[in-house]
Motif scaffolding. Structure first.
Motif, short mmCIF file in Angstrom:
data_model
loop_
_atom_site.label_atom_id
_atom_site.label_comp_id
_atom_site.label_asym_id
_atom_site.label_seq_id
_atom_site.Cartn_x
_atom_site.Cartn_y
_atom_site.Cartn_z
N ARG A 136 0.83 -1.22 0.00
CA ARG A 136 0.00 0.00 0.00
C ARG A 136 0.86 1.26 0.00
NH1 ARG A 136 -2.93 -4.66 -0.20
NH2 ARG A 136 -5.08 -4.43 0.54
N GLY A 137 2.17 1.12 -0.15
CA GLY A 137 3.02 2.29 -0.28
C GLY A 137 3.76 2.72 0.96
N VAL A 138 3.70 1.95 2.04
CA VAL A 138 4.41 2.30 3.27
C VAL A 138 5.87 1.84 3.16
CG1 VAL A 138 4.57 1.93 5.76
CG2 VAL A 138 2.33 2.22 4.66
N ALA A 193 4.74 12.20 8.24
CA ALA A 193 3.48 12.43 7.54
C ALA A 193 3.35 13.88 7.08
CB ALA A 193 2.30 12.07 8.45
N THR A 198 5.63 14.48 4.02
CA THR A 198 5.34 13.76 2.77
C THR A 198 3.89 13.82 2.33
OG1 THR A 198 4.88 11.69 3.95
CG2 THR A 198 7.17 12.09 3.27
N LYS A 220 2.01 11.53 3.17
CA LYS A 220 1.68 10.11 3.29
C LYS A 220 1.46 9.77 4.77
CE LYS A 220 4.50 7.35 1.20
NZ LYS A 220 5.78 6.74 0.74
N PRO A 221 0.76 8.68 5.04
CA PRO A 221 0.56 8.30 6.44
C PRO A 221 1.89 7.96 7.12
CG PRO A 221 -0.98 7.11 5.03
CD PRO A 221 0.00 7.79 4.12
N LEU A 276 -6.41 3.80 5.51
CA LEU A 276 -5.69 4.41 4.38
C LEU A 276 -6.64 5.12 3.44
CD1 LEU A 276 -3.13 1.54 3.62
CD2 LEU A 276 -2.77 3.62 4.96
N GLU A 327 -7.11 9.49 2.58
CA GLU A 327 -7.15 10.11 1.26
C GLU A 327 -8.43 10.90 1.01
OE1 GLU A 327 -6.58 7.22 -1.77
OE2 GLU A 327 -4.51 6.74 -1.20
N LYS A 385 -7.73 14.41 7.58
CA LYS A 385 -6.71 13.47 8.04
C LYS A 385 -6.62 13.50 9.56
CE LYS A 385 -3.97 13.78 3.78
NZ LYS A 385 -5.07 14.35 2.99
N ASN A 402 1.15 19.78 2.08
CA ASN A 402 1.87 19.34 0.89
C ASN A 402 2.15 20.48 -0.06
OD1 ASN A 402 1.48 16.74 1.92
ND2 ASN A 402 -0.47 16.56 0.84
N GLN A 408 4.08 20.38 -3.55
CA GLN A 408 4.28 18.99 -3.96
C GLN A 408 3.68 18.73 -5.34
OE1 GLN A 408 6.03 16.72 -2.11
NE2 GLN A 408 6.50 18.41 -0.76
#
Length: 544
Positions: free
Chosen positions: A25-27, A69, A72, A74-75, A154, A158, A162, A222, A225
């Motif tokens: 999942r991208g972690v 977090a 990025t 991201k979580p 997750l 998104e 958050k 972000n 980004q």
């Protein structure tokens, strides 16, 4: 020949399967501390190709995940043990909740608590305890439930505001064999969503004689980004509308310090209420307008208030906006730009009065906490544009958040709201891990720094070129000032400090104590080129 039989899935202990799932999942990074209760969660980390950062305390692990977090988008993921491990990370979870940061905490839990007492790390209700400081806290009682809860977290990171989540899994279940998690399933989107419904906002803006924007952290997340940095759209909106604007502390960097229509990050100054009252239209985008934004209960507006936010709770708060738009803030900014004339508009505010107000507020800030503003100027002069700063609850940061005009949004992170001490160092470590090769800075006070000073070991271990700017006034100066203001004789505000330079060196870090502003600038630039963190002690003597 017939078709070959489909191979059965490779079973592993659930703890290992969870790490493989997170990787899919991208972690890429997990922050945490292993223990006898969560050891099965560590079985699959290396095999899955995930890096693990060993914190010295679970509070540090949580702040590292928070910093990662924020850096990025991201979580940030943290692994902790049952009981005290979970309790120790609850402070960072509360901070992440206040500041809308996507942090996922995965913990072990006891298999049975109602019928047994006296077990190692036992709590009365661990799941409920965590629920007090995060969006939700649930126990996974099967492998399928664990996978579903992780995917739910997750997905919500998104699609919604958050906020941190907590998932706990029983120890026996973590060690039991399980099929792998299902493949990532993403519903295909047939085209992109259209622009938000502005309900005539562009006409209201055009017709206002003194429109005023308030830009918050929801627009700064972000920042820079995407293909076009968020600040470009925000600054263009001011230029083409003729409106003036404030930024919240979290929105710092969205406005250019050279923009004559920018009131900067002085929203918390008492006089800003008068400015609000002079506006016939106030449009607040991506900001809670909370106590920690305003330092008063009321915004002070007399004209129409428009709120734009993705959170319905914000839109229905005590400020009672006449117009509410539930939408992504940047989407609304872009939709407004699509409807505004392309040329620069005539300013609808007196730019000389704006400049005078900002000068007045800076003088107030310097009077309240003398000498810090000049140090901020010296640091800002040499700081790289892409530097990301993580600050603690310290007088230095309170001044800097107002007077330091950041060139980019989303590059100054502060523990707003929950207001935790000890945030800066571990959060900066998480940010530096996320931004290898880019400049990252920690700013802390002498008292709060000692809450998480042990994370210096992690920073040294990782070889991070991290300047740690330590504001040392040898006391809890903000609390002392508050006591004096309340006519209370100062009490319990002075503590015996260690020799911070020797302490840093004991951890294997470099240490500097510059004697003037030029030496401070040199020390910071040198620290960016080092192979380990550098503690830089700052005192009021820097400005004479």
């Amino acid at each position: 020949m017939g078709k070959s039989a489909k191979r059965p899935p490779v079973q592993r202990p659930l703890g290992a399967q969870i790490s493989h799932m997170l990787k899919s999942r991208g972690v890429d990074v997990i922050f945490g501390i292993p223990g006898v209760h969560n050891v099965e969660m560590y079985r699959g980390i290396e095999e899955a190709g995930i890096s693990h950062v060993l914190a010295r305390h679970e509070q540090g692990a949580g702040f590292m995940a928070d910093g990662y977090a924020r850096a990025t988008g991201k979580p940030g993921v943290a692994y902790v043990i049952t009981g005290p491990g979970l309790c120790n990370i609850m402070t960072p979870m509360g901070q992440a909740y206040s500041d809308s940061v996507p942090v996922l905490v995965l913990s072990s839990c006891l298999d049975e608590t109602a019928a047994r007492r006296g077990q190692l790390h036992q709590m009365l209700d661990q799941e409920a305890a965590a629920a007090t400081v995060c969006d939700w806290s649930h126990e996974a009682r099967s492998a399928e439930a664990a996978y579903a809860l992780i995917d739910r977290a997750l997905a919500e990171f998104e699609s919604q505001r958050k906020r941190p989540k907590h998932i706990q899994t029983p120890i026996a279940l973590l060690g039991a064999n399980a099929d792998p998690a299902p493949d990532v399933s993403r519903a295909e989107q047939n085209g992109q969503a259209g622009p938000p419904d502005l309900i005539g906002l562009e006409k209201t803006l055009a017709g206002a004689s003194r429109p005023l924007f308030i830009f918050g952290g929801g627009l700064a997340q972000n920042g820079g980004q995407g293909v076009t940095p968020n600040e470009v759209f925000v600054r263009d909106l001011i230029r083409r509308s003729g409106a003036a604007a404030f930024c919240s502390y979290a929105g710092g960097g969205l406005l250019s310090p050279e923009d004559p229509l920018s009131f900067g990050c002085y929203l918390g100054r008492p006089e800003s209420a008068r400015i609000m009252a002079e506006a016939d239209l106030v449009i607040a985008i991506g900001t809670e307008l909370s106590e920690c934004d305003l330092w008063r209960n009321e915004l002070g507006h007399q004209g129409t208030l428009v709120r734009v936010d993705i959170d319905p709770e914000v839109l229905a708060d005590e400020h009672r906006a006449e117009v509410t738009i539930r939408a992504d803030g940047m989407a609304v900014v872009q939709a407004l730009l699509d409807k505004l004339p392309g040329e620069t508009a005539q300013p609808k505010w007196n730019v000389a009065e704006i400049a005078a107000a900002k000068a007045r507020w800076r003088a107030e800030t310097d009077s309240e906490r003398p000498g810090i503003a000049d140090i901020c100027d010296a640091l800002a002069e040499i700081m790289p544009d892409d530097a990301m700063i993580f600050s603690d609850m310290t007088q230095f940061a309170y001044v800097a958040k107002e007077v330091w005009d950041m060139p980019r949004p989303g590059h100054w992170h502060h523990p707003t709201g929950f207001g935790t001490l000890g945030y800066a160092l571990p959060a900066a470590i998480g940010g530096a891990v996320a931004r290898l090769g880019k400049p990252t800075v920690a700013i802390a006070g002498d008292y709060g720094f000692q809450y998480t000073v042990q994370e210096l070991g992690t920073a040294v271990e990782l070889g991070l070129p991290l300047p740690i700017l330590l504001w040392d006034n040898a006391k809890l100066k903000e609390i002392e000032d508050s006591m004096v203001e309340s006519q209370i004789a100062p009490n319990a505000v002075i503590a015996q400090n260690p020799d911070f330079l020797k302490l840093a060196e004991a951890y294997g870090a470099f240490a500097e104590e510059p004697q003037n502003l030029a030496a401070l600038q040199s020390a910071v630039l040198k620290a960016f080129q080092s192979d380990r963190p550098t503690l830089i002690r700052m005192t009021s003597d820097l400005t004479g």
